[in-house]
Design an enzyme around this catalytic site. Structure first.
Site, short mmCIF file in Angstrom:
data_model
loop_
_atom_site.label_atom_id
_atom_site.label_comp_id
_atom_site.label_asym_id
_atom_site.label_seq_id
_atom_site.Cartn_x
_atom_site.Cartn_y
_atom_site.Cartn_z
N HIS A 39 37.41 -126.69 43.72
CA HIS A 39 38.74 -127.27 43.96
C HIS A 39 39.79 -126.56 43.12
O HIS A 39 39.60 -126.36 41.93
CB HIS A 39 38.74 -128.76 43.61
CG HIS A 39 38.42 -129.65 44.78
ND1 HIS A 39 39.38 -130.36 45.46
CD2 HIS A 39 37.24 -129.92 45.38
CE1 HIS A 39 38.81 -131.05 46.43
NE2 HIS A 39 37.51 -130.79 46.41
N GLU A 107 39.94 -126.37 52.82
CA GLU A 107 40.94 -127.43 52.98
C GLU A 107 42.26 -126.92 52.43
O GLU A 107 42.30 -126.21 51.43
CB GLU A 107 40.49 -128.69 52.21
CG GLU A 107 39.23 -129.31 52.79
CD GLU A 107 38.47 -130.14 51.78
OE1 GLU A 107 38.48 -129.78 50.56
OE2 GLU A 107 37.84 -131.13 52.18
N GLY A 178 30.67 -131.36 62.18
CA GLY A 178 30.60 -131.54 63.62
C GLY A 178 29.40 -130.86 64.22
O GLY A 178 28.83 -129.94 63.61
N ARG A 281 32.25 -146.86 55.48
CA ARG A 281 32.73 -145.55 55.08
C ARG A 281 32.11 -145.10 53.75
O ARG A 281 31.68 -143.97 53.61
CB ARG A 281 34.26 -145.57 54.93
CG ARG A 281 35.01 -146.02 56.16
CD ARG A 281 35.05 -144.97 57.22
NE ARG A 281 35.71 -143.76 56.78
CZ ARG A 281 35.86 -142.66 57.53
NH1 ARG A 281 35.35 -142.63 58.74
NH2 ARG A 281 36.47 -141.59 57.05
#
Length: 332
Positions: A39, A107, A178, A281
């Site tokens: 990050h 991202e 996905g 979640r």
């Protein structure tokens, strides 16, 4: 090899030296392996940190004995794939058999800082798999003592090699959320990385990953299936929920976050998160048995490595409790 339960070192929440200490503490209490994400910024200003993963990983490796890797880094915008390949090969040479390379499509929170155009998801995924191709070319050619080169739609590599190379290249794992990406990963890399999600969604990802492997003539059982689990445990239900709302409200957000550029944007969105939004979640509970049952479900799906992230600051307390009441009771 049975189920492996590792520690997710949160470089966005803890200063680097503390993240290293916590990784070693977790290993001493039964956790096996460390994952640390790349990050440039934290998700929230509240989290407060964003240390350089390629500096912290060597310290983690020196303080522990298990496997370790960046879960994940994006060799697509801030990094040219050749630089990621060099960093990974060096770690693998220093710590044979322990280092793995986790790659993702990136991202905006981390990648927009270099000022490049931020494309839609299909292009980001295409860039990631081309980067995988570049990394693999460098690993294979360098191991054989020759140069590699590449000219593709997104990357160029002039004739060169990695001069520091381990006897065995580190395995490459790809992050997939996905089914299309998961299937392509099964055809091309050594393992899949994903995050906790409803079992039916994870079942689809694993099925497509295995389909891709078989279509490429590979045995799915030889590939690695990695899951990162975010959870909130504390001594009381109230504290567990407070930790979730304060430190990891993104666990309750029901929309993609890949296009968000600033922790302060996330902070504004997080003000709308309510305790009920975590249902289905992210597990928030003070009961270790509830967490054990949830983790067992993931293991039963077929994941062989699960790295755990407790979102609160109560890391040592959580490690102690899970080492005593959760880890020994999980079956792979």
């Amino acid at each position: 090899m049975g189920l492996q339960l590792g520690y997710a070192a949160m470089l966005a929440q803890f200063p680097p030296a503390e993240a290293v200490e916590l990784s070693a503490y977790a290993e001493r209490h039964g956790f096996d392996g460390v994952m640390a994400a790349d990050h440039f910024q934290p998700w929230l200003p509240q989290q407060g940190q964003a240390s350089f993963v390629w500096s912290v990983l060597p310290a983690i490796a020196a303080a522990t004995r298990g496997d370790f890797g960046p879960g994940v880094t994006a060799p697509t915008f801030r990094w040219h794939p050749a630089m990621v390949a060099q960093a990974s090969a060096t770690l693998a040479a220093m710590h044979p058999g322990r280092h793995w390379l986790g790659l993702g499509s990136g991202e905006a929170l981390n990648e927009h800082v270099v000022g490049e155009y931020w494309p839609e998801a299909p292009e980001r995924i295409a860039r990631m798999f081309e980067a995988v191709e570049v990394v693999k070319k460098l690993f294979q050619a360098s191991r054989a003592g020759r140069d590699a080169k590449h000219a593709g739609p997104h990357f160029r590599l002039e004739s060169s090699r990695l001069w520091t190379m381990p006897a065995e290249p580190p395995p490459i794992f790809v992050a997939a959320g996905g089914p299309v990406t998961a299937k392509r990963a099964g055809r091309t890399v050594d393992g899949l990385i994903t995050v906790d999600a409803p079992p039916e969604r994870l079942e689809v990802l694993l099925r497509r990953f295995h389909e891709g492997a078989r279509e490429a003539g590979r045995d799915p059982s030889t590939l690695t299936r990695v899951l990162q689990v975010h959870l909130s445990w504390a001594a009381t239900e109230e504290e567990a929920m407070r930790n979730a709302l304060t430190e990891w409200p993104i666990g309750a957000m029901r929309f993609p976050r890949a296009d968000i550029r600033s922790p302060f944007e996330v902070e504004q969105i997080a003000r709308h998160v309510r305790p009920e939004d975590f249902a289905g979640r992210m597990l928030v509970s003070a009961d270790p048995e509830v967490h054990r049952r949830e983790l067992q479900r993931y293991a039963d799906l077929g994941f062989d490595r699960i790295y755990l992230h407790n979102v609160g600051r109560n890391q040592r307390e959580w490690i102690d409790v899970f080492a005593r009441e959760v880890l020994p009771k999980l079956a792979g």
